[in-house]
Design a protein around this motif. Sequence first.
Motif, mmCIF file in Angstrom:
data_model
loop_
_atom_site.group_PDB
_atom_site.id
_atom_site.type_symbol
_atom_site.label_atom_id
_atom_site.label_comp_id
_atom_site.label_asym_id
_atom_site.label_seq_id
_atom_site.Cartn_x
_atom_site.Cartn_y
_atom_site.Cartn_z
ATOM 1 N N GLU A 255 -3.543 -7.261 -1.954
ATOM 2 C CA GLU A 255 -3.984 -5.970 -1.107
ATOM 3 C C GLU A 255 -4.558 -6.769 0.102
ATOM 4 O O GLU A 255 -3.854 -6.039 0.918
ATOM 5 C CB GLU A 255 -4.925 -5.638 -2.475
ATOM 6 C CG GLU A 255 -5.797 -4.266 -1.996
ATOM 7 C CD GLU A 255 -6.094 -3.083 -2.499
ATOM 8 O OE1 GLU A 255 -7.142 -2.066 -2.391
ATOM 9 O OE2 GLU A 255 -6.432 -3.511 -3.981
ATOM 10 N N VAL B 147 -2.001 4.129 -1.413
ATOM 11 C CA VAL B 147 -2.825 3.162 -1.915
ATOM 12 C C VAL B 147 -2.693 2.621 -3.012
ATOM 13 O O VAL B 147 -1.039 2.809 -3.553
ATOM 14 C CB VAL B 147 -3.830 4.141 -2.693
ATOM 15 C CG1 VAL B 147 -4.953 5.308 -1.939
ATOM 16 C CG2 VAL B 147 -3.797 4.802 -3.678
ATOM 17 N N TRP B 148 -3.215 1.141 -3.012
ATOM 18 C CA TRP B 148 -2.878 0.163 -3.574
ATOM 19 C C TRP B 148 -3.036 0.893 -5.679
ATOM 20 O O TRP B 148 -4.070 1.718 -6.170
ATOM 21 C CB TRP B 148 -3.507 -0.812 -3.492
ATOM 22 C CG TRP B 148 -3.146 -2.028 -2.633
ATOM 23 C CD1 TRP B 148 -3.235 -1.758 -1.690
ATOM 24 C CD2 TRP B 148 -1.948 -3.008 -3.264
ATOM 25 N NE1 TRP B 148 -2.621 -2.740 -1.094
ATOM 26 C CE2 TRP B 148 -1.680 -3.419 -1.328
ATOM 27 C CE3 TRP B 148 -1.874 -4.238 -4.278
ATOM 28 C CZ2 TRP B 148 -1.253 -4.860 -1.313
ATOM 29 C CZ3 TRP B 148 -1.161 -4.438 -3.973
ATOM 30 C CH2 TRP B 148 -0.373 -5.324 -2.901
ATOM 31 N N ALA C 110 1.356 -1.527 -0.003
ATOM 32 C CA ALA C 110 -0.234 -0.116 0.130
ATOM 33 C C ALA C 110 0.791 1.174 -0.371
ATOM 34 O O ALA C 110 0.763 2.390 -1.241
ATOM 35 C CB ALA C 110 -1.176 0.094 1.280
ATOM 36 N N GLU D 235 1.052 8.739 -2.014
ATOM 37 C CA GLU D 235 -0.258 8.718 -1.520
ATOM 38 C C GLU D 235 -0.165 6.959 -0.622
ATOM 39 O O GLU D 235 -0.531 5.993 -2.114
ATOM 40 C CB GLU D 235 -1.559 8.283 -2.095
ATOM 41 C CG GLU D 235 -1.748 10.243 -3.284
ATOM 42 C CD GLU D 235 -2.842 10.043 -3.175
ATOM 43 O OE1 GLU D 235 -4.124 9.643 -2.833
ATOM 44 O OE2 GLU D 235 -3.167 11.156 -4.334
#
Length: 192
Positions: A111, A85-86, A13, A83
């Motif tokens: 994830e 995020v994935w 992530a 960021e």
Amino acid sequence: MSRYPEVKWAQRADKVFITVQLSDSKDAKVNLEPEGVFNFSGTVGTGNTHYELKLDLYDKVIVEESKINVGVRSIFCILEKAEKVWWKKLLRGDGKAPHYVKVDWDKWVDEDEDKGAGNLDSGGMDFSNFGGMGGMGDMMGGMGGMGGMDEFEGSDDEGQEATKQADKAEGDAKPDEHGAGTSEKKEAEAST
């Protein structure tokens, strides 16, 4: 004329792992830009074959927190995502990734498994999924075993192996039909 080195990638992530597979590279240079542009160049061999590539990454990265290690066999990069995020993929754009960009399955974590999966800062190995090698049995169990190995299962003594093979040779008869296992059967009946 320059060539493209093989590139492997994986992510978490908060990080992207990029490995440029290029043994004995000379003058290896990596340039990372905050907008997510990854540039590599280097030469290999006695003929000084030139390799280079430019990757427009899916999203922005934090250059100051990213790490690059130029090794003998590869260039390993840990890029900090701007960021946490994935990413849907490594490269931005709608096209398919070039043939020299591949997923690094040795470092890949899905994830939903990323929570506390550890990081690869320690030499590129993620030991968190091994759990004392307890997972090996689960992995082998799903493989159906190796052919012919069920005859020896649970046997540490060569004499037991020979007995089990002899039983199999006589038409796979039940153990009590050959006189084997009768004492265990009588003990079980007596205890009930």
